[in-house]
Design an enzyme around this catalytic site. Sequence first.
Site, PDB file in Angstrom:
ATOM      1  N   LYS A  11       0.852  -1.211   0.000  1.00 13.72           N
ATOM      2  CA  LYS A  11       0.000   0.000   0.000  1.00 13.72           C
ATOM      3  C   LYS A  11       0.875   1.245   0.000  1.00 13.72           C
ATOM      4  O   LYS A  11       2.055   1.205   0.381  1.00 13.72           O
ATOM      5  CB  LYS A  11      -0.942   0.025   1.208  1.00 13.72           C
ATOM      6  CG  LYS A  11      -0.270   0.092   2.590  1.00 13.72           C
ATOM      7  CD  LYS A  11       0.082   1.498   3.077  1.00 13.72           C
ATOM      8  CE  LYS A  11       0.801   1.482   4.414  1.00 13.72           C
ATOM      9  NZ  LYS A  11       1.521   2.682   4.777  1.00 13.72           N
ATOM     10  N   PRO A  94       9.556  -3.512  -0.860  1.00 10.71           N
ATOM     11  CA  PRO A  94      10.668  -3.021  -0.040  1.00 10.71           C
ATOM     12  C   PRO A  94      10.374  -3.196   1.456  1.00 10.71           C
ATOM     13  O   PRO A  94       9.235  -3.042   1.883  1.00 10.71           O
ATOM     14  CB  PRO A  94      10.744  -1.529  -0.413  1.00 10.71           C
ATOM     15  CG  PRO A  94      10.150  -1.446  -1.784  1.00 10.71           C
ATOM     16  CD  PRO A  94       9.080  -2.503  -1.827  1.00 10.71           C
ATOM     17  N   ALA A  97       9.745   0.128   4.812  1.00 11.70           N
ATOM     18  CA  ALA A  97       9.716   1.166   3.789  1.00 11.70           C
ATOM     19  C   ALA A  97       8.480   2.051   3.832  1.00 11.70           C
ATOM     20  O   ALA A  97       8.366   2.998   3.074  1.00 11.70           O
ATOM     21  CB  ALA A  97       9.812   0.506   2.423  1.00 11.70           C
ATOM     22  N   GLY A 101       4.659  -3.899   4.102  1.00 16.10           N
ATOM     23  CA  GLY A 101       5.115  -5.195   3.588  1.00 16.10           C
ATOM     24  C   GLY A 101       4.855  -6.348   4.550  1.00 16.10           C
ATOM     25  O   GLY A 101       4.361  -7.407   4.131  1.00 16.10           O
ATOM     26  N   GLY A 102       5.171  -6.159   5.808  1.00 13.06           N
ATOM     27  CA  GLY A 102       4.956  -7.221   6.792  1.00 13.06           C
ATOM     28  C   GLY A 102       3.473  -7.458   7.042  1.00 13.06           C
ATOM     29  O   GLY A 102       3.011  -8.604   7.109  1.00 13.06           O
ATOM     30  N   SER A 103       2.727  -6.368   7.152  1.00 14.71           N
ATOM     31  CA  SER A 103       1.284  -6.468   7.427  1.00 14.71           C
ATOM     32  C   SER A 103       0.556  -7.179   6.283  1.00 14.71           C
ATOM     33  O   SER A 103      -0.361  -7.969   6.519  1.00 14.71           O
ATOM     34  CB  SER A 103       0.664  -5.077   7.594  1.00 14.71           C
ATOM     35  OG  SER A 103       1.322  -4.387   8.612  1.00 14.71           O
ATOM     36  N   ASP A 136      -2.305  -2.205  10.757  1.00 11.61           N
ATOM     37  CA  ASP A 136      -2.499  -2.123   9.299  1.00 11.61           C
ATOM     38  C   ASP A 136      -3.007  -3.431   8.689  1.00 11.61           C
ATOM     39  O   ASP A 136      -3.341  -3.467   7.501  1.00 11.61           O
ATOM     40  CB  ASP A 136      -1.167  -1.785   8.597  1.00 11.61           C
ATOM     41  CG  ASP A 136      -0.831  -0.310   8.677  1.00 11.61           C
ATOM     42  OD1 ASP A 136      -1.704   0.484   9.083  1.00 11.61           O
ATOM     43  OD2 ASP A 136       0.312   0.041   8.328  1.00 11.61           O
TER      44      ASP A 136
END
Length: 285
Positions: A11, A94, A97, A101-103, A136
Amino acid sequence: MGKLEIKAYAKINLGLDVVRRLENGYHEVKMVMQTVGIYDVLTFEQTSGGIVISTDSGELPTDENNLIYKAARLMIERYNIGGGVRIHLEKHIPIAAGMAGGSTDAAATLKGMNELYQLGCTQQELMEIGVTIGADVPYCVMGGTALAEGIGEKLTALAPAPDCYLLVAKPDINVSTKYVYEHLDAEGVKHHPDIDGMVAAIEAGSLHGVLERMENVLETVTIPAHPIIEQIKHRMEELGALNSLMSGSGPTVFGVFDEREKAQEAYEVIGKERLAKQLFVTQFC
Ligand code: ATP
């Protein structure tokens, strides 16, 4: 034993406001979230027991510190799943960033376990489980264009944002979300983004209305610490971006273009000038 593949989309924030600092240390935010066409690929395989994570990324843990592991364990425990799972993560988003990304990997894991073990959970149920992993995660389960309030977990789906092209650039620096929020003087924020106006512009299908309201209060912390972010924004605008903004707590920057060719040209130039380590031309999705 079953196997399946799920794409986990990144996102950006078209607008990000911090309303106030809460007593528990969290911050009340008001943000416009937008899925973009940059994604990780997760492959799920049923096993007889346990959770095994592998990844092509040299930078991520594969133990219980990976959000994928946390999400898989939550599903196994909550639904008393007898078997286990092997999950492979092909990382493209990335890391650290401002692109969730992790969520989004955690959200994809909730969906993957739901399908793999045919648990029949609704999207709402997955979002409720997701919030116990991170603020998130519910948004990442839902995707699309949304207004996020509270600590990011109170979501209102919006009409799809107007079409455009994006250049997404992640400079070769790492920014910790914790550092940025700790250094933000929430009560001293001088100018608050017009998030309500942006929501209205999205509902009206006005790209111009969105562009003129793109603002992120976290830039006031991250940019002074990492001037390269301002440099990339400036360069994108010189190269034809209609506007540019840092996403989340940074350091990723995105520029909005009206033509794919212009975004592609800026991609080439910024790549040659080595202003960014990772670069993507993409769109909303
Ligand atoms: P946000 O936009 O939500 O602030 P971010 O893009 O700033 O997210 P992430 O990429 O989600 O940050 O990663 C933050 C930290 O989480 C990393 O330092 C990483 O070690 C850890 N992490 C755990 N699991 C994952 C995962 N599957 N993908 C990426 N990071 C992960």
